[in-house]
Design a protein around this motif. Structure first.
Motif, PDB file in Angstrom:
ATOM      1  N   ARG A  42      41.381  26.922  46.482  1.00 60.24           N
ATOM      2  CA  ARG A  42      41.953  27.052  45.131  1.00 60.24           C
ATOM      3  C   ARG A  42      43.371  27.606  45.227  1.00 60.24           C
ATOM      4  O   ARG A  42      43.722  28.277  46.193  1.00 60.24           O
ATOM      5  CB  ARG A  42      41.066  27.923  44.250  1.00 60.24           C
ATOM      6  CG  ARG A  42      40.970  29.358  44.688  1.00 60.24           C
ATOM      7  CD  ARG A  42      40.043  30.164  43.759  1.00 60.24           C
ATOM      8  NE  ARG A  42      40.023  31.548  44.151  1.00 60.24           N
ATOM      9  CZ  ARG A  42      39.179  32.084  45.016  1.00 60.24           C
ATOM     10  NH1 ARG A  42      38.267  31.332  45.601  1.00 60.24           N
ATOM     11  NH2 ARG A  42      39.247  33.369  45.306  1.00 60.24           N
ATOM     12  N   LEU A  43      44.151  27.286  44.219  1.00 59.24           N
ATOM     13  CA  LEU A  43      45.518  27.801  44.148  1.00 59.24           C
ATOM     14  C   LEU A  43      45.546  28.984  43.187  1.00 59.24           C
ATOM     15  O   LEU A  43      44.958  28.937  42.109  1.00 59.24           O
ATOM     16  CB  LEU A  43      46.480  26.721  43.655  1.00 59.24           C
ATOM     17  CG  LEU A  43      46.768  25.587  44.626  1.00 59.24           C
ATOM     18  CD1 LEU A  43      47.716  24.584  43.982  1.00 59.24           C
ATOM     19  CD2 LEU A  43      47.363  26.101  45.914  1.00 59.24           C
ATOM     20  N   GLU A  44      46.243  30.025  43.602  1.00 56.20           N
ATOM     21  CA  GLU A  44      46.434  31.206  42.766  1.00 56.20           C
ATOM     22  C   GLU A  44      47.873  31.673  42.920  1.00 56.20           C
ATOM     23  O   GLU A  44      48.575  31.263  43.845  1.00 56.20           O
ATOM     24  CB  GLU A  44      45.515  32.354  43.205  1.00 56.20           C
ATOM     25  CG  GLU A  44      44.050  32.088  43.030  1.00 56.20           C
ATOM     26  CD  GLU A  44      43.190  33.265  43.486  1.00 56.20           C
ATOM     27  OE1 GLU A  44      43.750  34.324  43.881  1.00 56.20           O
ATOM     28  OE2 GLU A  44      41.960  33.125  43.456  1.00 56.20           O
ATOM     29  N   THR A  45      48.278  32.557  42.019  1.00 60.00           N
ATOM     30  CA  THR A  45      49.569  33.219  42.159  1.00 60.00           C
ATOM     31  C   THR A  45      49.291  34.699  42.347  1.00 60.00           C
ATOM     32  O   THR A  45      48.648  35.322  41.495  1.00 60.00           O
ATOM     33  CB  THR A  45      50.461  32.986  40.921  1.00 60.00           C
ATOM     34  OG1 THR A  45      50.668  31.586  40.777  1.00 60.00           O
ATOM     35  CG2 THR A  45      51.801  33.667  41.078  1.00 60.00           C
ATOM     36  N   ARG A  46      49.745  35.243  43.459  1.00 57.30           N
ATOM     37  CA  ARG A  46      49.558  36.665  43.762  1.00 57.30           C
ATOM     38  C   ARG A  46      50.913  37.275  44.066  1.00 57.30           C
ATOM     39  O   ARG A  46      51.656  36.756  44.893  1.00 57.30           O
ATOM     40  CB  ARG A  46      48.624  36.866  44.959  1.00 57.30           C
ATOM     41  CG  ARG A  46      47.210  36.376  44.698  1.00 57.30           C
ATOM     42  CD  ARG A  46      46.299  36.733  45.836  1.00 57.30           C
ATOM     43  NE  ARG A  46      44.949  36.233  45.611  1.00 57.30           N
ATOM     44  CZ  ARG A  46      43.946  36.441  46.443  1.00 57.30           C
ATOM     45  NH1 ARG A  46      44.127  37.134  47.541  1.00 57.30           N
ATOM     46  NH2 ARG A  46      42.749  35.947  46.173  1.00 57.30           N
ATOM     47  N   GLU A  47      51.189  38.355  43.390  1.00 59.41           N
ATOM     48  CA  GLU A  47      52.480  39.044  43.566  1.00 59.41           C
ATOM     49  C   GLU A  47      53.645  38.070  43.357  1.00 59.41           C
ATOM     50  O   GLU A  47      54.670  38.159  44.025  1.00 59.41           O
ATOM     51  CB  GLU A  47      52.576  39.694  44.953  1.00 59.41           C
ATOM     52  CG  GLU A  47      51.478  40.682  45.270  1.00 59.41           C
ATOM     53  CD  GLU A  47      51.497  41.899  44.372  1.00 59.41           C
ATOM     54  OE1 GLU A  47      52.597  42.352  43.985  1.00 59.41           O
ATOM     55  OE2 GLU A  47      50.406  42.400  44.036  1.00 59.41           O
ATOM     56  N   GLY A  48      53.454  37.089  42.460  1.00 56.87           N
ATOM     57  CA  GLY A  48      54.497  36.120  42.154  1.00 56.87           C
ATOM     58  C   GLY A  48      54.641  35.012  43.183  1.00 56.87           C
ATOM     59  O   GLY A  48      55.578  34.218  43.120  1.00 56.87           O
ATOM     60  N   VAL A  49      53.716  34.945  44.142  1.00 59.83           N
ATOM     61  CA  VAL A  49      53.778  33.956  45.225  1.00 59.83           C
ATOM     62  C   VAL A  49      52.617  32.970  45.058  1.00 59.83           C
ATOM     63  O   VAL A  49      51.456  33.405  44.988  1.00 59.83           O
ATOM     64  CB  VAL A  49      53.690  34.643  46.612  1.00 59.83           C
ATOM     65  CG1 VAL A  49      53.679  33.622  47.727  1.00 59.83           C
ATOM     66  CG2 VAL A  49      54.814  35.639  46.786  1.00 59.83           C
TER      67      VAL A  49
ATOM     68  N   VAL B  98      49.707  30.841  46.216  1.00 60.44           N
ATOM     69  CA  VAL B  98      48.883  31.040  47.405  1.00 60.44           C
ATOM     70  C   VAL B  98      47.717  30.053  47.388  1.00 60.44           C
ATOM     71  O   VAL B  98      47.070  29.875  46.369  1.00 60.44           O
ATOM     72  CB  VAL B  98      48.330  32.486  47.451  1.00 60.44           C
ATOM     73  CG1 VAL B  98      47.420  32.693  48.648  1.00 60.44           C
ATOM     74  CG2 VAL B  98      49.449  33.504  47.447  1.00 60.44           C
ATOM     75  N   LEU B  99      47.470  29.425  48.523  1.00 63.51           N
ATOM     76  CA  LEU B  99      46.269  28.625  48.708  1.00 63.51           C
ATOM     77  C   LEU B  99      45.209  29.573  49.247  1.00 63.51           C
ATOM     78  O   LEU B  99      45.382  30.184  50.301  1.00 63.51           O
ATOM     79  CB  LEU B  99      46.515  27.486  49.703  1.00 63.51           C
ATOM     80  CG  LEU B  99      45.319  26.616  50.049  1.00 63.51           C
ATOM     81  CD1 LEU B  99      44.799  25.868  48.819  1.00 63.51           C
ATOM     82  CD2 LEU B  99      45.676  25.637  51.153  1.00 63.51           C
ATOM     83  N   VAL B 100      44.114  29.714  48.500  1.00 59.90           N
ATOM     84  CA  VAL B 100      43.054  30.655  48.854  1.00 59.90           C
ATOM     85  C   VAL B 100      41.862  29.871  49.390  1.00 59.90           C
ATOM     86  O   VAL B 100      41.353  28.973  48.723  1.00 59.90           O
ATOM     87  CB  VAL B 100      42.625  31.500  47.635  1.00 59.90           C
ATOM     88  CG1 VAL B 100      41.532  32.486  48.024  1.00 59.90           C
ATOM     89  CG2 VAL B 100      43.819  32.221  47.036  1.00 59.90           C
ATOM     90  N   LEU B 101      41.419  30.230  50.591  1.00 61.43           N
ATOM     91  CA  LEU B 101      40.267  29.601  51.233  1.00 61.43           C
ATOM     92  C   LEU B 101      39.245  30.701  51.526  1.00 61.43           C
ATOM     93  O   LEU B 101      39.293  31.341  52.578  1.00 61.43           O
ATOM     94  CB  LEU B 101      40.690  28.895  52.530  1.00 61.43           C
ATOM     95  CG  LEU B 101      41.863  27.917  52.403  1.00 61.43           C
ATOM     96  CD1 LEU B 101      42.402  27.533  53.765  1.00 61.43           C
ATOM     97  CD2 LEU B 101      41.449  26.702  51.619  1.00 61.43           C
ATOM     98  N   PRO B 102      38.315  30.940  50.584  1.00 55.33           N
ATOM     99  CA  PRO B 102      37.339  32.011  50.792  1.00 55.33           C
ATOM    100  C   PRO B 102      36.203  31.574  51.715  1.00 55.33           C
ATOM    101  O   PRO B 102      35.885  30.387  51.810  1.00 55.33           O
ATOM    102  CB  PRO B 102      36.820  32.284  49.375  1.00 55.33           C
ATOM    103  CG  PRO B 102      37.031  31.012  48.641  1.00 55.33           C
ATOM    104  CD  PRO B 102      38.199  30.322  49.276  1.00 55.33           C
TER     105      PRO B 102
ATOM    106  N   GLU C 205      39.085  36.026  52.959  1.00 58.07           N
ATOM    107  CA  GLU C 205      39.973  34.973  52.465  1.00 58.07           C
ATOM    108  C   GLU C 205      41.014  34.627  53.519  1.00 58.07           C
ATOM    109  O   GLU C 205      41.571  35.510  54.159  1.00 58.07           O
ATOM    110  CB  GLU C 205      40.726  35.432  51.210  1.00 58.07           C
ATOM    111  CG  GLU C 205      39.872  35.763  50.045  1.00 58.07           C
ATOM    112  CD  GLU C 205      40.695  36.300  48.890  1.00 58.07           C
ATOM    113  OE1 GLU C 205      40.370  35.930  47.745  1.00 58.07           O
ATOM    114  OE2 GLU C 205      41.648  37.075  49.115  1.00 58.07           O
ATOM    115  N   THR C 206      41.267  33.334  53.647  1.00 55.45           N
ATOM    116  CA  THR C 206      42.427  32.869  54.383  1.00 55.45           C
ATOM    117  C   THR C 206      43.444  32.482  53.319  1.00 55.45           C
ATOM    118  O   THR C 206      43.153  31.652  52.456  1.00 55.45           O
ATOM    119  CB  THR C 206      42.088  31.661  55.266  1.00 55.45           C
ATOM    120  OG1 THR C 206      41.112  32.057  56.224  1.00 55.45           O
ATOM    121  CG2 THR C 206      43.327  31.154  56.001  1.00 55.45           C
ATOM    122  N   LEU C 207      44.593  33.096  53.354  1.00 54.98           N
ATOM    123  CA  LEU C 207      45.643  32.849  52.367  1.00 54.98           C
ATOM    124  C   LEU C 207      46.796  32.132  53.061  1.00 54.98           C
ATOM    125  O   LEU C 207      47.306  32.607  54.077  1.00 54.98           O
ATOM    126  CB  LEU C 207      46.130  34.162  51.762  1.00 54.98           C
ATOM    127  CG  LEU C 207      45.038  35.092  51.209  1.00 54.98           C
ATOM    128  CD1 LEU C 207      45.632  36.414  50.771  1.00 54.98           C
ATOM    129  CD2 LEU C 207      44.305  34.417  50.068  1.00 54.98           C
TER     130      LEU C 207
END
Length: 155
Positions: free
Chosen positions: A67-74, A76-80, A89-91
């Motif tokens: 899934r795609l998320e935004t963390r700290e304004g970046v 991120v592709l999140v692979l839990p 998580e692999t970010l």
């Protein structure tokens, strides 16, 4: 006496011809070396771009969820992934001119600078369409964009 003068002129001409040949040979080697350096630079730039796209595609294909998320304004592709009772998580993200990867526990704070540096890029974007299609675009040192479309697994 004329024969001796003619002989020295022939000798000077032969030396000049040999010198010209040596100079042109050296010039040819220098030009060839410059062309070789240019080709190697272009190949490395394209290789970094292709490697970044292949890396992301393989990570998505091997993950149960992406899934795609935004963390700290970046972005991120999140692979839990689940390991016992703990979720890791692999970010994968682009930060400070580098494609990076960070492996951490789900509850850990995201610090973009802590990610492992994978490859330098000029730009890297990830977008998701409503049907789960991820579009990943990478721009290498050569300034060219390369795009990958990959279908993520739908839960």
């Amino acid at each position: 006496m004329k024969i001796k003068g003619k002989h020295s002129v022939d000798m000077v001409f032969a030396l000049l011809l040999y010198g010209l040949f040596a100079l042109l040979s050296l010039l040819l080697v220098l030009i060839g070396a410059q062309v070789y350096r240019s080709i190697v630079r272009q190949t490395e730039a394209r290789s970094d771009t292709r490697a970044s796209l292949s890396y992301v595609a393989n990570k998505i294909r091997s993950a149960e969820e992406a899934r795609l998320e935004t963390r700290e304004g970046v972005p991120v592709l999140v692979l839990p992934e689940q390991a016992g009772e703990q979720t890791y998580e692999t970010l994968i993200y682009f930060y400070d001119g580098l494609l990076r990867e960070l492996f951490q526990r789900e509850e850990d704070a995201f610090l973009p600078a802590n990610g492992e540096e994978l490859t330098p890029l000029q730009a890297f974007t990830m977008e998701e369409s409503p049907g789960g299609l991820l579009t990943v675009t990478s721009r290498g040192a050569d300034g060219r964009d390369h795009t990958l479309h990959i279908q993520r697994r739908l839960a």
